[in-house]
Write a protein that holds these residues in place. Sequence first.
Motif, PDB file in Angstrom:
ATOM      1  N   PHE A 147       0.737  -1.092  -0.094  1.00  0.00           N
ATOM      2  CA  PHE A 147       0.039   0.072  -0.138  1.00  0.00           C
ATOM      3  C   PHE A 147       0.749   1.158   0.010  1.00  0.00           C
ATOM      4  CE2 PHE A 147      -2.292  -3.323   2.148  1.00  0.00           C
ATOM      5  CZ  PHE A 147      -3.428  -3.324   1.501  1.00  0.00           C
ATOM      6  N   ALA A 148       0.345   2.218  -0.597  1.00  0.00           N
ATOM      7  CA  ALA A 148       0.976   3.708  -0.653  1.00  0.00           C
ATOM      8  C   ALA A 148      -0.036   4.699  -0.308  1.00  0.00           C
ATOM      9  CB  ALA A 148       1.682   3.901  -2.080  1.00  0.00           C
ATOM     10  N   ILE A 149       0.743   5.607   0.271  1.00  0.00           N
ATOM     11  CA  ILE A 149      -0.281   6.829   0.937  1.00  0.00           C
ATOM     12  C   ILE A 149       0.485   8.103   0.881  1.00  0.00           C
ATOM     13  CG2 ILE A 149       0.227   6.406   3.289  1.00  0.00           C
ATOM     14  CD1 ILE A 149      -2.704   7.114   3.947  1.00  0.00           C
ATOM     15  N   TYR A 150      -0.241   8.971   0.397  1.00  0.00           N
ATOM     16  CA  TYR A 150       0.145  10.198   0.284  1.00  0.00           C
ATOM     17  C   TYR A 150      -0.164  11.409   1.500  1.00  0.00           C
ATOM     18  CZ  TYR A 150       2.769  10.429  -4.208  1.00  0.00           C
ATOM     19  OH  TYR A 150       3.737  10.421  -5.119  1.00  0.00           O
ATOM     20  N   THR A 151       0.680  12.122   2.119  1.00  0.00           N
ATOM     21  CA  THR A 151       0.121  12.837   3.152  1.00  0.00           C
ATOM     22  C   THR A 151       0.584  14.344   2.572  1.00  0.00           C
ATOM     23  OG1 THR A 151       1.975  12.706   4.648  1.00  0.00           O
ATOM     24  CG2 THR A 151       0.225  11.025   4.982  1.00  0.00           C
TER      25      THR A 151
END
Length: 279
Positions: free
Chosen positions: A136-140
């Motif tokens: 999984f990848a997540i941007y903040t």
Amino acid sequence: MAGAGRTGQGARRLIVHLGVQKTGSTAIQRHLRRNADALADHLVIRTPEEGSPMRPLGRAAVAFSLDPSGDRAQALKLAFRAVLDTLPGNDVPVLVSHENLAGAMPGNGGEVRLYPALPQIAALLLAEARDFAVDFAIYTRQQKAWRPSVWAQAVRTDGYGRSLAEFETETAGLPGWGDLMRRLTAEVGGRVTRFKLEDEADPLRPGRQLLRHAGIGDDLIDALAPLDGPSNSRLNTGATEFLRRLNGLALNPHAHGRIVDLVARAEHLFAADVPQGTS
């Protein structure tokens, strides 16, 4: 569908970009779609295009986050299965990108927390894609800039009717992004990679960090066609305030949606410096 029946080291790679909202997801998805042919030998791309199974997947994730029942968990898994069933029968890695996989953002459906259901959503997706090598990848984004952007989006798309000051008060207790990452890691282990929007160097070639994570080299990334301009930009102050007040009226949902679309297309009319016509 390639990948079925294989697990572990030899399984087909599946990268799931979980968003979150207002961290450049729309621009990243536009860039991916524009360059899908150039990336085709390296990456199979699935983004929320109109009429695709990705749209129901995003809706199912938001619905589950607002009511994490067994029925909605099953609906989310079935929606993800419908996306997986569209994949071509080869071993090319897959990138699935949808900002609503994070669930309801603050301001949507009464939510005032920092994606409380996202770890469960990730776990459900992981279980459904057990034949793939999933990460999984997540941007903040820095929360000082992120919160006003989320408020404006909630006004525009989710019927939120309170002021920015009220929204800031409602969400004053939000923890930092580290809390979300800890909760995600506790649910799915070390399968989650966080990227910061501020580290994206070229706004017209967004998603470099994500593409690198997917195994795309810098030379190919630099050769991709850039975007023509920004995506899903925040409406100006006057247009947002008009929609906020509109949200307090008892309008037919279809009529409300039509008005929102009209305001978005003609937001210049709500700017303070609009030139006055002559009689």
